[in-house]
Design an enzyme around this catalytic site. Structure first.
Site, PDB file in Angstrom:
ATOM      1  N   CYS A  57      13.343 -53.957  -5.068  1.00  0.00           N
ATOM      2  CA  CYS A  57      13.677 -55.174  -5.807  1.00  0.00           C
ATOM      3  C   CYS A  57      14.844 -55.897  -5.130  1.00  0.00           C
ATOM      4  O   CYS A  57      14.661 -56.512  -4.082  1.00  0.00           O
ATOM      5  CB  CYS A  57      13.970 -54.836  -7.266  1.00  0.00           C
ATOM      6  N   HIS A  73       9.060 -51.929  -8.673  1.00  0.00           N
ATOM      7  CA  HIS A  73       9.837 -50.708  -8.917  1.00  0.00           C
ATOM      8  C   HIS A  73       8.900 -49.494  -8.925  1.00  0.00           C
ATOM      9  O   HIS A  73       8.407 -49.096  -9.991  1.00  0.00           O
ATOM     10  CB  HIS A  73      10.569 -50.806 -10.257  1.00  0.00           C
ATOM     11  N   GLU A 118       9.526 -46.461  -8.779  1.00  0.00           N
ATOM     12  CA  GLU A 118      10.077 -45.282  -9.450  1.00  0.00           C
ATOM     13  C   GLU A 118       9.540 -45.108 -10.860  1.00  0.00           C
ATOM     14  O   GLU A 118       9.477 -43.984 -11.381  1.00  0.00           O
ATOM     15  CB  GLU A 118      11.606 -45.346  -9.480  1.00  0.00           C
TER      16      GLU A 118
END
Length: 561
Positions: A398, A525, A527
């Site tokens: 990001c 993202h 994650e």
């Protein structure tokens, strides 16, 4: 629907989220389908506008919901996909009630906390509990509800009352209350103290809720005498007093619960013993023990803005853990405050500056995660430049991707004033710009949020190979700014390749630097969708590159081995 309510007492931060997630894991291992709800008593509508320093990370769901980080624990532990409605806040409840009042839905009645707010809470819980989150059809068997905060907090009172009413309306055999409390040990005396838990349970009972199980947090295992005292004064059977003592890693918590027959007590209370099988946690046990026995580690420099609170990057840390375990490694994360790398720091705090740079140079790879605002940006740019020029594996997420674009434009294209309009709205070289559909006046839920599709522009790139040669990938987003499409041609001519774009071709999603071991930036993202045993491909790629094993891994994958 069967409900398991997890409440907390004495102090906050005891690990109710991990406890609730672990209860879900054990029940799921018994063959039951499980869903989860998190109740946050704050007035914010959602977690989207909260500071990471105050509340930890904002977890983003597929549907774009910005929610409490505990929902990330639920998704990782239970391997489910939750919705924004699985996170209930005071703000959401009051907003829904006030909207009904303005429409005239209450037909002139005086709108009050009881029954209108409490009814709204109950209705919300019962409606969300039946939404399937595991990819199967039909409602789950059990809904685990975590009530945030501490019993006795004034803001929790409407939820406590609503849950009391819910327990009465659904019936005794459809409701199980697990109360998480603290058993401290005073340094001078060395005795396990039960009085805080006694007071907490007394408060809970005074509010109309009686715990069926106590989950006691402590540094060391509870003594039998402590359990007997708790049982006597809290009116909970000794067999229902669970001890969640400190463990090497949180994956041991479901095993702790299983070994203390927590599942049997919960299933008995919910009248599910005949439907459930013995918990099958062999894979979970193997995963927890594997992590304990790892000896080799890899040093990862995490250069961020909020490193003073590790929970600000909780999902990033978990994704690194998942990737490292897949490589039989322990993650050794070196937290670097981005501002410590900056030239100003060399003058103001020379010790911190020297330590930060030494830490960065000793790391096997560099990760720059997301964030907002201009603090620390110059330090992130220096970290990206160091990784690019010294062939150190780099992953920018990001803001981290945008940083790498700014650094490349300044260092390679010679555009010293290149910047993001987030940091300098008058820059003559805006390489990162405000999204056209974003709101400049409202902060909450106005970003590009949730799961979006990225189309790979070429199969011959590292990222596509890591995603199993897929033509596209869906990942979760949370951003207001994006790479300026007007400068893409110039950047690519200079060597920076944008290998992933959205369906329109104007939003840059993935960049790579050819002839570099691993230099990847992503606007999304990754994650948030990493899972134990199924790590995010990009985090796996970073760790493999840090160990010099990425090329061999990709070759094996290309050959189908």
């Amino acid at each position: 629907m069967k409900y398991v309510l997890v409440t907390g007492g004495v102090v906050s931060g005891l690990g109710k989220g991990v406890t609730a997630s672990s209860i879900g894991v054990v029940l799921k291992a018994c063959g039951l389908r499980v869903t989860s709800i998190k109740i946050d008593p704050y007035l914010n509508t959602d977690a989207g506008t909260m500071s990471p320093f105050e509340h930890g990370e904002v977890f983003v769901l597929d549907d774009g919901g910005e929610v409490d980080l505990d929902l990330g624990n639920y998704e990782r532990f239970l391997d489910v996909t939750l919705t924004r409605d699985n996170n209930i806040t005071t703000g959401k409840i009051y907003q829904s009630v006030l909207e009904k009042e303005r429409r005239g839905d209450y037909l002139g009645k005086t709108v009050q906390v009881v029954p209108h707010i409490t009814d709204a809470i109950k209705n919300w819980i019962e409606a969300v509990a039946v939404i399937p989150v595991d990819g199967q059809e039909g409602p789950a068997d059990v809904c685990v509800i975590e009530l945030g905060g501490t019993v006795g907090d004034i803001e929790s009172m409407p939820f406590i009352e609503a849950l009391r009413q819910l327990s009465f309306s659904v019936g005794h055999n459809n409701f199980c209350l697990v109360h998480v409390s603290l058993i401290p040990v005073l340094g001078v005396v060395g005795e396990q103290k039960t009085k805080p838990t006694q007071h907490s349970v007394r408060e809970l009972r005074a509010l109309g809720l009686t715990p069926h199980l106590l989950a006691c947090r402590s540094a060391q295992p509870l003594l039998e005498s402590t359990k007997e005292k708790l049982s006597q004064f809290c009116h909970v059977p000794a067999g229902n007093i669970l001890n969640i003592h400190d463990v090497p890693n949180i994956w041991h918590v479901p095993l702790l619960l299983k070994n203390q027959n927590a599942h049997h007590s919960i299933l008995k209370q919910l009248n599910l013993l005949d439907l459930a099988a013995p918990p099958a946690l062999q894979d979970w046990t193997r995963m927890a023990e594997t992590f304990d026995n790892l000896t080799e580690s890899v040093r990862i420099a995490l250069v961020g803005k909020y490193v003073d609170l590790a929970d600000s990057y909780l999902s990033v840390v978990k994704a690194l853990l998942h990737a490292c375990i897949a490589c039989s490694l322990k993650p050794s994360i070196d937290w670097i405050a981005a501002s410590d790398l900056e030239e100003d720091s060399a003058k103001l705090t020379p010790g911190a500056h020297a330590t930060a740079w030494e830490t960065l140079r000793n790391a096997a790879c560099v990760l720059v995660p997301g964030g907002f605002g201009d603090r620390g940006v110059r330090g992130m740019i220096l970290a990206a430049k160091y990784a690019r020029e010294n062939s150190v594996p780099f992953l920018g997420i990001c803001l981290g991707m945008q940083i790498s674009v700014i650094e490349f434009a300044r260092s390679v294209l010679g555009l010293e004033s290149a910047n993001s309009t987030e940091f300098d709205d008058q820059t003559p070289n805006p390489v990162v710009i405000f999204m056209p559909e974003g709101s400049r006046t409202h902060m909450g839920s106005t970003m590009r949020l949730g799961s979006r599709r990225t189309l790979f522009q070429t199969p011959d790139c590292i990222t596509s190979k890591l995603y199993h040669n897929s033509e596209s990938v869906e990942e979760r987003h949370r951003h207001r700014y994006e790479v300026n499409p007007e400068v893409i041609g110039t950047l690519e001519e200079a060597g920076l390749k944008f290998v992933g774009k959205d369906y329109s071709g104007r939003r840059m999603e993935i960049l790579e630097l050819p002839n570099h071991p691993f230099y990847v930036g992503v606007q999304f993202h990754p994650e948030f969708k990493s899972r134990p045993g199924r790590p995010s491909p990009l985090f796996l790629g970073l760790v493999l590159a840090a160990r010099g094993q990425l090329e061999a891994y990709l070759d094996r994958h290309q050959n189908g081995t």
